[in-house]
Structures are given as structure tokens and as C-alpha cells.
Write a protein that holds these residues in place. Structure first.
Motif, PDB file in Angstrom:
ATOM      1  N   GLU A 290       0.849  -1.190   0.000  1.00  0.00           N
ATOM      2  CA  GLU A 290       0.000   0.000   0.000  1.00  0.00           C
ATOM      3  C   GLU A 290       0.892   1.250   0.000  1.00  0.00           C
ATOM      4  N   LYS A 292       1.726   5.203   0.606  1.00  0.00           N
ATOM      5  CA  LYS A 292       1.252   6.289   1.482  1.00  0.00           C
ATOM      6  C   LYS A 292       1.169   7.589   0.693  1.00  0.00           C
ATOM      7  N   HIS A 320      -2.976   5.569  -0.635  1.00  0.00           N
ATOM      8  CA  HIS A 320      -4.140   5.559   0.272  1.00  0.00           C
ATOM      9  C   HIS A 320      -4.203   6.849   1.077  1.00  0.00           C
ATOM     10  N   SER A 359      -6.457   6.613  -3.516  1.00  0.00           N
ATOM     11  CA  SER A 359      -7.219   5.351  -3.486  1.00  0.00           C
ATOM     12  C   SER A 359      -8.021   5.118  -4.762  1.00  0.00           C
TER      13      SER A 359
END
Ligand SMILES: CC(=O)N[C@H]1[C@@H](OP(=O)(O)OP(=O)(O)OC[C@H]2O[C@@H](n3ccc(=O)[nH]c3=O)[C@H](O)[C@@H]2O)O[C@H](CO)[C@@H](O)[C@@H]1O
Ligand SMILES: C=C(OP(=O)(O)O)C(=O)O
Length: 435
Positions: A290, A292, A320, A359
Motif C-alpha cells: 500500500e 502512502k 491511500h 485510493s
């Protein structure tokens, strides 16, 4: 119409090789106008449409140019009688052709170069180039879309650049190599490509000191001679593959990439959670599960490069959380984002800052490149989009990337470059392979 078709969802892995830097070879080809004696041989030359354009410009000036695509080399001979005019036909194809102004003026005391104009990323004036030439003793006239510069002999001067323009620094630096006396240019651009050019000029017999710092000092010499030189690696191409690896949760070794040239990018990638390792053979980039969100502001070197802004914006789109992207070098370099909206990107432009909502579940779409790095960004987005993305206007991609789709395919991307003739068949094949 040619297009690149990419189906997203593949992790990239393996090793990729990087070419010589477009932004280094273009001014160095212009520098090859300077030597009155001997041939210049350039190696590690990227095979790009911009290089062919610059070859055409200097061929028109009567420089002999022999391109050896197989060995990525160019041999140049400027010892004959040169012409002083760079016409609209070529200059209009590529802004960087303006860097022939300084070498022509230095060598012939006369240069007539078509005005380069702006481009899709914003207005791109050349006032700083002209201010520098005038300070060195040139008389500048603008008429019929041309800049005509004449001098009875350039004389060294103290020049302060209001902005550290890459092209102005290169043009003034080249003009000053043959000027009488000492030239000191302050607030100059510090890009690695400036250092590469200074190295070539010094090999030619010039006396250039301070390239890579804020002040360059040049002591003029009588004449220059041909040299052999290997072009430095392209930090922007390397950076683009770093982003590709980070984006696809991949694991890619970018062979012979120079970390020192990409410090701001590497530091931002690390902030996003990407693992960047310097290895003996290059830089390894491993994408996290994921990403940042981050804030980025483009600045002249050693700040974050504007030429990586479109590519990194794709990372921000899928990170995200909410990211910020501020462009301070060019006034209109967000056009790729409007194309990315077709792929479900969510953002808001406020002046020179974009708020990127992150996202994004990117969806494949038909999109058109508006400039060189926009083309790269759209293809990168296609690597992580659902279904198929089709990118057109590949003439922009070819200005700065050699075999981009082949390199991505060799890392595991599902990507093809097709033209109209084979389009239907290949497109069906890709659809089919999905079933
Ligand atoms: C071939 C090449 O090397 N191209 C690079 C070079 O372009 P280029 O040399 O054109 O870029 P500059 O550094 O000159 O331009 C940066 C900014 O300065 C402004 N400006 C520039 C000159 C001038 O006389 N007056 C003026 O106002 C421009 O409008 C722009 O807003 O540096 C840019 C900035 O890193 C990169 O994006 C390009 O990839
Ligand atoms: C803007 C770029 O190049 P140029 O200055 O040649 O247009 C680039 O390389 O991203």
C-alpha cells in the motif's frame, strides 16, 4: 493511428537497462558546432526522435553527422564552412534547438534561429538566453519569427540569471567558451546534464569551472577541438521505471542508474513506503502493498524534477489518502491529469497545486498523450488500471523513451504497440488472452 495498448494488473519484475540522457545529448550535439578541428564522437546516445531532430538542425548548419544506431553512437564534424541559420522547420519541432544559438554566435559571430515558441506544458520564453548573449556583447534583433544575433566578438561578462534556466545556462556557457576574457554566470541551473555538458566542453579545450554549483566561471579560449564522450544515463527514464516498479508492487533492478542524480525522487518514494536499494549493478525498487500519500513540489535541481511530476502523480492517485502536488517550474503541466480523469482519477486543481484524493480504482480507457511525460504517465496508469488502456499520440513518447513498451513487456507488463493495420487483430488477441 499508432497506439499503445496495456492491460493492467501485472507485477513488474526483472532488470531494465536505461539509455543515455535526452537532456544531456541535445545540448552536447549543439556543442559539437564549436570545434574548428577534429571530429567529435558521442557514445551511449539514446535513439530518440529528438536526437534525429537535433541531428537535422545541425546538419542544416553544415555539420557532418553520422548516426550509428546499432552502436548508439554519433560522429560529428564541424570543421567545414558552417551556415548560421537554424530554420523554423526544425526549431518548431523541438524547443531544445534554441541551444544552437550560443555555439553559432561563438563560432561564426552570427546566428539566426527561429523563435521556438511555447508548448503544451506552458509558455517557454527565452529572455534569459537573450539577456546572456547581450551581456556577452551580441546585438539581438527579432524579426519574421527569427532571432538574429550578431557580434564583432564576444567578451566575457558577469551574468546573473533571474531563474536557474537549464537551456539559458547551457547556451550562455557554450557562447562564453570562445569569448574574450572571463565570464561568471550566477544562479545557474545545477542539473547533472549541465555537468555533462561542461565536461564535454572542457575535454574540447574550454575552461569551465563550477558546473553543478550555483556559479559557473568560464575563461574564454581561442579555439576548441573534437572529443570522444559517453553521454550520462537518463535519470528521468530511470525514475520512470522506478515509479513503474513502485506502482505495480514490483521488484525491478534499474541497471546502472545513478542514485545521486535522483535523490529527491528516491526520498519521496521512500516516504510512500517504497523500498529503494542501491546495489552494485544499479538501483532496486520494491513496491509496497500500500502506498502512502505524499506532498510534492517541483523545483530546479537539486529539487524534485518537474519531468517526474506526471509519473509520480499516478502513484499519488493510487496511494491511500490525499496527496498534494505543486508545480512551480512550468505553468501548465497538469494536462495528463485531465486525461487520467477518463480513467477515474479524482483530484482538484487549485492554481499551481493539485489535491489528489487517492485510493483511485483506475479503469482502462482511451487516452491521448499531450506531451512527453504525460505519455509515460498514462502508460504507467494503464499498468495498474482494470481492463484495457489505449494511449495515442505516441510521437510525444518517442521524443524521450526508447522502446518503452518493449522494456515494460520484458518486465512482465501486458503491453503492445500497434498501428491501424494490425489493430483489430491484436486487440482481439488481448481480449481473448483474458478469457
Ligand atoms: C532539453 C532539456 O534539457 N529540457 C529540459 C529543460 O528545459 P528548458 O531548458 O526549456 O527549461 P528551463 O529551465 O529553461 O525552464 C524552466 C522555467 O524557466 C522559464 N524560463 C526559461 C528560460 C527563459 O529564458 N525564461 C524563462 O522564463 C521557463 O518558462 C520555465 O518556466 O529543463 C526543464 C526544467 O528542468 C525540463 O523540464 C526539460 O526537460
Ligand atoms: C519537457 C521535457 O523536454 P523538452 O524541454 O525537450 O520539451 C521533458 O523532457 O520532459
Amino acid at each position: 493511428m499508432e497506439k499503445i495498448i496495456v492491460r493492467g494488473g501485472h507485477r513488474l519484475s526483472g532488470t531494465v537497462e536505461i539509455e543515455g540522457a535526452k537532456n544531456a545529448v541535445l545540448p552536447i550535439l549543439a556543442a559539437a558546432i564549436l570545434p574548428k578541428k577534429g571530429r567529435t564522437v558521442l557514445t551511449n546516445v539514446p535513439i530518440l526522435s529528438d536526437v534525429y531532430t537535433m541531428n537535422n538542425v545541425i546538419r542544416f548548419l553544415n555539420v557532418e553527422v553520422g548516426m550509428d544506431e546499432k552502436n548508439k553512437a554519433i560522429e560529428l564534424d564541424a570543421t567545414g564552412k558552417l551556415s548560421y541559420e537554424a530554420p523554423f522547420k526544425y526549431v518548431s519541432q523541438m524547443r531544445a534547438s534554441i541551444v544552437v544559438l550560443g555555439p553559432l554566435l561563438a563560432r561564426l559571430k552570427h546566428a539566426k534561429v527561429a523563435m521556438p515558441g511555447g508548448c503544451a506544458i506552458g509558455s517557454r520564453p527565452i529572455d534569459l538566453h537573450l539577456k546572456g548573449m547581450e551581456a556577452l556583447g551580441a546585438k539581438i534583433e527579432q524579426h519574421d519569427g527569427y532571432i538574429e544575433a550578431t557580434t564583432t566578438g564576444l567578451v566575457g561578462a558577469n551574468i546573473y540569471l533571474d531563474f536557474p534556466s537549464v537551456g539559458a545556462t547551457q547556451n550562455i556557457m557554450m557562447a562564453a567558451t570562445l569569448a574574450k576574457g572571463v565570464t561568471v554566470i550566477e544562479n545557474v541551473a545545477r542539473e547533472p546534464e549541465i555537468v555533462d555538458l561542461a565536461n564535454v566542453l572542457n575535454k574540447m579545450g574550454a575552461n569551465v569551472k563550477g558546473a553543478g554549483t550555483e556559479t559557473i566561471r568560464i575563461v574564454g579560449v581561442e579555439e576548441l577541438h573534437g572529443v570522444e564522450h559517453a553521454i550520462i544515463q537518463d535519470r528521468i527514464e530511470a525514475g520512470t521505471f522506478m515509479v513503474a516498479a513502485a506502482l505495480t508492487k514490483g521488484n525491478v533492478l534499474i541497471k546502472d542508474a545513478i542514485a545521486e542524480h535522483n535523490i529527491p525522487l528516491i526520498s519521496k518514494l521512500e516516504e510512500m513506503g517504497v523500498l529503494v536499494q542501491e546495489e552494485e549493478k544499479g538501483i532496486r525498487v520494491i513496491g509496497p502493498k500500500e502506498l502512502k500519500p505524499i506532498a510534492i513540489k517541483t523545483l530546479p535541481y537539486p529539487g524534485f524534477p518537474t519531468d517526474m511530476q506526471p509519473q509520480v502523480s499516478v502513484l499519488q492517485l493510487v496511494a491511500h489518502g490525499t496527496s498534494l502536488l505543486t508545480e512551480t517550474v512550468f505553468e501548465n503541466r497538469f494536462m495528463h491529469l485531465e486525461e487520467l480523469r477518463r480513467m477515474n482519477a479524482d483530484f482538484k486543481i487549485e492554481g499551481n497545486t493539485v489535491i489528489i484524493y487517492g485510493s483511485a480504482k483506475l479503469n482502462g480507457a482511451q487516452v491521448a498523450a499531450t506531451d512527453l511525460r504525460a505519455a509515460a504517465a498514462l502508460i504507467l496508469a494503464g499498468l495498474v488500471a482494470r481492463n484495457i488502456t489505449q494511449v495515442t499520440q505516441l510521437k510525444y513518447l518517442d521524443r524521450g523513451y526508447y522502446k518503452f513498451h518493449e522494456k515494460l513487456a520484458s518486465l512482465g507488463a501486458e503491453i503492445k504497440r500497434i498501428d491501424d493495420v494490425v489493430e483489430k487483430q491484436d486487440y482481439r488477441l488481448m481480449q481473448h488472452s483474458r478469457k
